[in-house]
Design an enzyme around this catalytic site. Sequence first.
Site, short mmCIF file in Angstrom:
data_model
loop_
_atom_site.label_atom_id
_atom_site.label_comp_id
_atom_site.label_asym_id
_atom_site.label_seq_id
_atom_site.Cartn_x
_atom_site.Cartn_y
_atom_site.Cartn_z
N LYS A 33 0.84 -1.15 0.02
CA LYS A 33 0.02 -0.14 -0.01
C LYS A 33 0.92 1.06 -0.06
O LYS A 33 1.79 1.18 0.67
CB LYS A 33 -0.90 -0.13 1.22
N ASP A 60 -3.47 4.09 -2.36
CA ASP A 60 -4.32 4.73 -1.18
C ASP A 60 -4.39 6.19 -1.21
O ASP A 60 -3.72 6.95 -0.16
CB ASP A 60 -3.94 4.19 0.19
N LYS A 62 -7.04 8.20 -1.57
CA LYS A 62 -8.41 8.50 -1.16
C LYS A 62 -9.23 9.73 -2.05
O LYS A 62 -9.37 10.88 -1.34
CB LYS A 62 -8.43 8.77 0.24
N ASP A 65 -13.42 14.67 -4.93
CA ASP A 65 -13.51 15.90 -5.70
C ASP A 65 -14.70 15.85 -6.62
O ASP A 65 -15.69 14.90 -6.49
CB ASP A 65 -12.27 15.87 -6.41
N THR A 119 -11.78 6.50 10.62
CA THR A 119 -11.75 6.11 12.04
C THR A 119 -11.32 6.98 12.98
O THR A 119 -11.69 6.83 14.28
CB THR A 119 -11.10 4.87 12.09
N ARG A 210 3.36 -1.77 10.76
CA ARG A 210 4.49 -1.96 11.57
C ARG A 210 4.66 -3.47 12.04
O ARG A 210 6.02 -3.68 12.26
CB ARG A 210 4.28 -1.12 12.80
#
Length: 233
Positions: A33, A60, A62, A65, A119, A210
Site C-alpha cells: 500500500k 491509497d 482517497k 473531488d 476512523t 509496523r
Amino acid sequence: MNNSRIVVSLDFPNGKQALELCQKLDPTQCKLKIGKELFTREGPVLVERFINIGFDVFLDLKYHDIPNTVASACRVAAELGVWMLNVHACGGRIMLETACEALDKSTHKPLLIAVTVLTSMTDSDLRKIGISNSVDEQVMLLAKLTKSSGLDGVVCSAKEAKYLSSELGKEFCLVTPGIRPVNADSDDQKRIMTPAEAIVAGSHYLVIGRPITKADDPLVALSAINAEINSVA
Ligand code: C5P
C-alpha cells in the site's frame, strides 16, 4: 496478481526506505500500500517500480473531488497498473458511478474501493459537520451507497467486518487495517484484531504496517501471518 491477502503498508517518508524494506519481502506473499506521504514524495515512478518488481500495489490516495476530476484521476491510476485504488464515499453517488465508468473503460481494471467514515471521526465530529447519524449508521449508509454505485468494496475496521459482510454479502470486498498478531505491540491502534480473527469476521484483505515493517526479519513476520491466515481461510 498473487493470492496473498496481506497488504503491507509502506508508511515511509521516502522511496529509499520503502525499497529497502521491499527487498526483504516476497511479491508472491504480499501486496503493497502506497499512501499520500510516499506518493507525494516520490510520485508515480515509485509505484511503477514496485509493479515492475512484481508487487500488486494499492494506491491509497482517497480521491474526493467533483466527479469528472475523480474519474480522470482513477483512469490515470489504472494506466499506472495499480491493483487497487480508493475514493471517499461521501463524494456521492454520481462521483462514485463516474469513477466506476472510467475504470470500466480502462484496459487494466483495478479494484475500486471507498472509505466510508474515517476512523479518526467520532459521533460528535460528525455532528459538527452537519451529520446527525452516528458513526455506525453513517458507515452502513455509505457502504450501501458504495455497493449500489458499483464499487468493489470498502475500507473498514475489522470490528465492522462481520456486520458489513452479513449486510452487504460475502463478495463485497472488505479491506481492514488495525491488525495485530497475538503478542505484537498494538502501537497507536486502539481497536485491533488478530489476522485470523479478521479473516473469520469477513475481511478480504488485511492492511498491516509496523508488525511487518518494524520486525527484525520482515519476511519471517510476513510468512507467519500468511500461515495464520491460511489456517483459518
Ligand atoms: O502500522 P499499522 O499496521 O498500524 O498500519 C496501518 C495502516 O493502515 C496505516 O497506513 C494507517 O494509516 C492505515 N489505516 C488505519 N486505520 C484506518 C485507515 C487506514 O490504520 N482506519
